[in-house]
Enzyme design. Structure first.
Site, PDB file in Angstrom:
ATOM      1  N   GLU A  80       1.006  -1.260   0.168  1.00 32.13           N
ATOM      2  CA  GLU A  80       0.257   0.032   0.071  1.00 32.13           C
ATOM      3  C   GLU A  80       0.719   1.575   0.004  1.00 32.13           C
ATOM      4  O   GLU A  80       2.350   1.011   0.861  1.00 32.13           O
ATOM      5  CB  GLU A  80      -0.980  -0.564   1.485  1.00 32.13           C
ATOM      6  N   LYS A 155      -9.661   0.102  -2.167  1.00 33.96           N
ATOM      7  CA  LYS A 155     -10.128  -0.446  -1.098  1.00 33.96           C
ATOM      8  C   LYS A 155     -11.178   0.327   0.213  1.00 33.96           C
ATOM      9  O   LYS A 155     -11.995   1.088  -0.215  1.00 33.96           O
ATOM     10  CB  LYS A 155      -8.882   0.329  -0.402  1.00 33.96           C
ATOM     11  N   CYS A 198      -4.572  -3.600   3.280  1.00 30.25           N
ATOM     12  CA  CYS A 198      -4.644  -3.202   4.923  1.00 30.25           C
ATOM     13  C   CYS A 198      -5.395  -3.631   5.382  1.00 30.25           C
ATOM     14  O   CYS A 198      -5.969  -4.491   6.087  1.00 30.25           O
ATOM     15  CB  CYS A 198      -4.027  -1.653   4.596  1.00 30.25           C
TER      16      CYS A 198
END
Length: 322
Positions: A80, A155, A198
């Protein structure tokens, strides 16, 4: 220039060897036995220290990708915010680009030149309404060895967390748009890849949804804080691997990005039994190379058929209906 040692740990079956070291980002790779002789495809899981300097970040990532390819990897995973980590909201937004900008163009050219697949774990992509709302997506991009973008996952779970006393205060939603949906797993040379990023790691519903759609490998490129990483990083990755019976590959940011932010590191590869196959440690930039043996996945699922034993969705929501 920064002096640091880069460790490339090559996990070949049960063997692990320290292969390279370098100073100021430049290194040569010396391999005792080349991973390209493996009967199984090899993945490279990278660990980097991004800063607001996009050119330096690209140079560092490019060298890691080139080194991984030379060592036999057919797919390379970057974390990321591989493109940069800004020191303020304003800097983060000003450095962002569209998918057709210079950064992604350079990586598609790199993939085509080296004939390697890339997972770009979190690109600061300008939103569709950029001119009016000035917000971005955190986009996980898969590029094939022909240099084509084959999947973009944006995301969906944003890190809005305040941890008093632990030095953690981040509100990702202040400048990021949550992604609207999951993306179907992508067929790659190492297996069928399910995409997360993440903070998505904390939501097992996501990993199980991807597994139901055929994912054999789950990816969680990350920039975990030091506090949350020390407490939860490895245990969460191993839990996702165990419950889904998938390989889990998690590229990571490490070290100090600027005066306001540091990351935990420990880029990790985990097998479907939950065993750690590779770990880049918590200090240095590096790469872990791992074999992806899908027969191990099939054996794990065959011997413990968890998915066959799972009840239907209504069963797990039955308490809410009473």
């Amino acid at each position: 220039m920064i002096n640091l040692m880069v460790v490339l740990r090559c996990c070949f079956g049960k063997q692990a060897k320290q292969l390279i070291s370098h100073s100021a980002w430049k290194y040569s790779i010396q391999v005792g036995h080349r991973m390209s002789t493996s009967p199984h495809p090899v993945a490279a899981v990278c660990q980097v220290t991004a800063t607001p300097d996009k050119e330096a970040n690209y140079s560092a990532c490019r060298q890691l990708v080139e080194g991984a390819k030379e060592s036999g990897a057919c797919m390379v995973f970057l974390p990321e915010a591989f493109d940069y980590i800004g020191s303020s909201r304003e800097e983060t937004l000003s450095l962002s680009e569209s998918l057709t900008g210079d950064t992604i163009s350079r990586y598609t050219q790199l993939a085509r030149k080296l004939k390697v697949w890339l997972s770009l774990g979190g690109f600061h992509e300008r939103g569709h309404e950029w001119e009016t709302d000035r917000r971005i997506f955190n986009s996980h991009i898969i590029i094939n060895d022909q240099g084509s973008v084959v999947s973009v996952y944006r995301k969906s779970h944003l890190f809005d967390v305040e941890l008093p006393g632990r030095g953690v205060s981040l509100k990702e939603s202040a400048f990021t748009i949550p992604g609207p949906c999951l993306m179907p797993p992508v067929q790659t040379p190492i297996g069928k890849l399910g995409l997360g990023t993440c903070y998505d790691l904390r939501f097992p519903e996501l990993s199980l949804a991807l597994q139901r759609q055929g994912a054999e490998i789950l990816t969680y490129p990350s920039a975990f804080t030091v506090a949350t990483g020390a407490a939860h990083w490895e245990v969460l990755l191993r839990a996702r691997a165990i419950e889904s019976q998938c390989f889990v590959l998690a590229a990571a940011q490490v070290g100090r990005h600027h005066e306001k932010r540091s990351s935990y590191g420990h880029a990790l590869a985990v097998d479907p039994w939950g065993a750690v196959m590779g770990d880049c440690g918590g200090e240095n930039v590096g790469v872990t190379l791992v074999e992806i043996d899908l027969e191990k996945l099939r054996e794990t699922r065959r011997n413990m058929p968890v998915q066959q034993h799972r009840r239907d969705t209504a069963f797990y929501y039955s308490l809410e209906q009473t």
